[in-house]
Design an enzyme around this catalytic site. Sequence first.
Site, short mmCIF file in Angstrom:
data_model
loop_
_atom_site.label_atom_id
_atom_site.label_comp_id
_atom_site.label_asym_id
_atom_site.label_seq_id
_atom_site.Cartn_x
_atom_site.Cartn_y
_atom_site.Cartn_z
N GLU A 207 1.62 -60.12 5.98
CA GLU A 207 2.31 -59.66 7.19
C GLU A 207 3.66 -60.40 7.28
OE1 GLU A 207 1.94 -57.58 10.20
OE2 GLU A 207 3.92 -58.53 10.38
N GLN B 97 11.21 -58.12 15.27
CA GLN B 97 10.98 -57.00 16.19
C GLN B 97 10.66 -57.48 17.60
OE1 GLN B 97 7.81 -55.27 13.92
NE2 GLN B 97 6.85 -57.26 13.76
N PRO C 191 12.06 -53.85 8.63
CA PRO C 191 11.52 -54.34 7.36
C PRO C 191 10.54 -53.37 6.70
CG PRO C 191 10.50 -55.50 9.21
CD PRO C 191 11.59 -54.64 9.79
N ASP D 150 -2.28 -56.96 13.30
CA ASP D 150 -3.26 -56.96 14.40
C ASP D 150 -4.66 -57.29 13.90
OD1 ASP D 150 -4.47 -54.29 13.55
OD2 ASP D 150 -2.41 -53.70 13.96
N ASP E 110 7.02 -60.91 2.91
CA ASP E 110 7.37 -59.50 2.79
C ASP E 110 6.41 -58.86 1.78
OD1 ASP E 110 8.49 -57.03 2.27
OD2 ASP E 110 10.54 -57.78 2.47
N HIS F 177 -8.12 -47.63 12.12
CA HIS F 177 -8.54 -48.74 11.27
C HIS F 177 -9.70 -48.35 10.35
CE1 HIS F 177 -6.33 -51.35 14.33
NE2 HIS F 177 -5.64 -51.32 13.22
N ASP G 286 -0.54 -50.77 5.83
CA ASP G 286 -0.76 -50.60 7.28
C ASP G 286 0.54 -51.03 7.97
OD1 ASP G 286 -1.70 -50.51 9.86
OD2 ASP G 286 -3.18 -52.11 9.62
N SER G 287 1.55 -50.22 7.79
CA SER G 287 2.90 -50.63 8.19
C SER G 287 3.32 -50.02 9.52
CB SER G 287 3.90 -50.17 7.13
OG SER G 287 3.99 -48.77 7.16
N THR G 288 4.39 -50.57 10.04
CA THR G 288 5.06 -49.93 11.16
C THR G 288 5.77 -48.67 10.67
OG1 THR G 288 6.64 -51.70 10.70
CG2 THR G 288 5.53 -51.82 12.78
N1 SAM Z 1 -1.40 -49.31 12.99
C1 SAM Z 1 -0.04 -49.39 13.12
C2 SAM Z 1 0.76 -48.15 13.26
O1 SAM Z 1 0.74 -47.25 12.41
O2 SAM Z 1 1.39 -48.02 14.32
C3 SAM Z 1 0.59 -50.43 12.24
C4 SAM Z 1 0.11 -51.75 12.72
S1 SAM Z 1 0.65 -53.22 12.08
C5 SAM Z 1 0.93 -54.08 13.58
C6 SAM Z 1 2.24 -53.00 11.34
C7 SAM Z 1 2.82 -54.32 10.83
O3 SAM Z 1 3.62 -54.12 9.65
C8 SAM Z 1 3.75 -55.04 11.82
O4 SAM Z 1 3.10 -56.16 12.34
C9 SAM Z 1 4.98 -55.42 10.98
O5 SAM Z 1 5.45 -56.73 11.25
C10 SAM Z 1 4.44 -55.26 9.56
N2 SAM Z 1 5.47 -55.05 8.53
C11 SAM Z 1 6.54 -54.23 8.60
N3 SAM Z 1 7.24 -54.31 7.45
C12 SAM Z 1 6.59 -55.20 6.64
C13 SAM Z 1 6.82 -55.68 5.32
N4 SAM Z 1 7.89 -55.29 4.60
N5 SAM Z 1 5.93 -56.56 4.79
C14 SAM Z 1 4.84 -56.99 5.50
N6 SAM Z 1 4.59 -56.56 6.76
C15 SAM Z 1 5.44 -55.66 7.31
#
Ligand code: SAM
Length: 275
Positions: free
Chosen positions: A106, A31, A162, A86, A137, A62, A155-157
Amino acid sequence: MELWYTEKQTENVGITCKTSKTLHVEKTEFQHIAVIDTMQFGRMLVLDGMVQTTIEDEFVYHEMITHVPLNTHPSPKNVLVIGGGDGGAIREIVKHPSVERAVLVEIDRRVVEVSREYLPEISSGLDNPKVNVIYDDGIKHVKENPNTYDVIIVDSTEPVGPAVELFSGDFYRSVDNALKEDGLFVAQTESPFFNRDLIKHCYREISGVFPLTKLYLASVPTYPSGLWSFTMGSKKYDPESINSSSIPGYPTKYYTGELHKGAFILPRFVQDLLK
Ligand code: SAM
């Protein structure tokens, strides 16, 4: 000259913040990452053009994604966070006296490294000795670790790249498998104003796997629409049956025992999404 950052949250609406500095921009394997200083919300982490967290309002998300599940379980010892690079969820989890091990899985190592550098207030918990950070993953991790965790926090994107599979029925079945027999999990499930189909989909899929499925809400100013949802799937414990006076007295800014229960009281239009 004034510089403003806009996240286009839908095709027709966005949030715009006056910025003072762009601190970091990079493209990783997974990303785009940016860190900017904003006048209103302080430092902001942006992934693929979407606000992930800001110094000013991060506590809401959080605290609510962690303390609600951790106080629903009577004694959470092993806790998994998927995503959450984060470190904000981990910072809250290690406040719990019963937690012995907190694992963060992560996918993008750079999110953790950039957060450690630019967001120390949020990422500080990652150095706690109870914490194990794994770069992998999360989908693979839950498949490979059956019957391991008391609580899992997704706590995903947003469901792009991914993270798409993190919103699927197959993934929820793997989460069920990775939980102990009385385990429970929570996922962030986006905005009830802007992501109604996604919320309906997640709630239906989670209900198909877990005997108890409940949605709760919190107010996060920098997330699309400002109203955010979390969906819990639980094998045994009901988040609304907790004894709020028995909640341990660690410091919080948003979460309280009363709010834990109140967050499950839903406006009519959100109740209707879950029918
Ligand atoms: N609080 C946030 C929001 O809702 O906007 C989410 C924050 S956190 C930074 C989200 C993280 O999920 C990202 O750093 C991303 O790289 C991670 N992520 C996405 N898909 C993933 C997967 N399949 N396995 C592990 N981490 C993943």
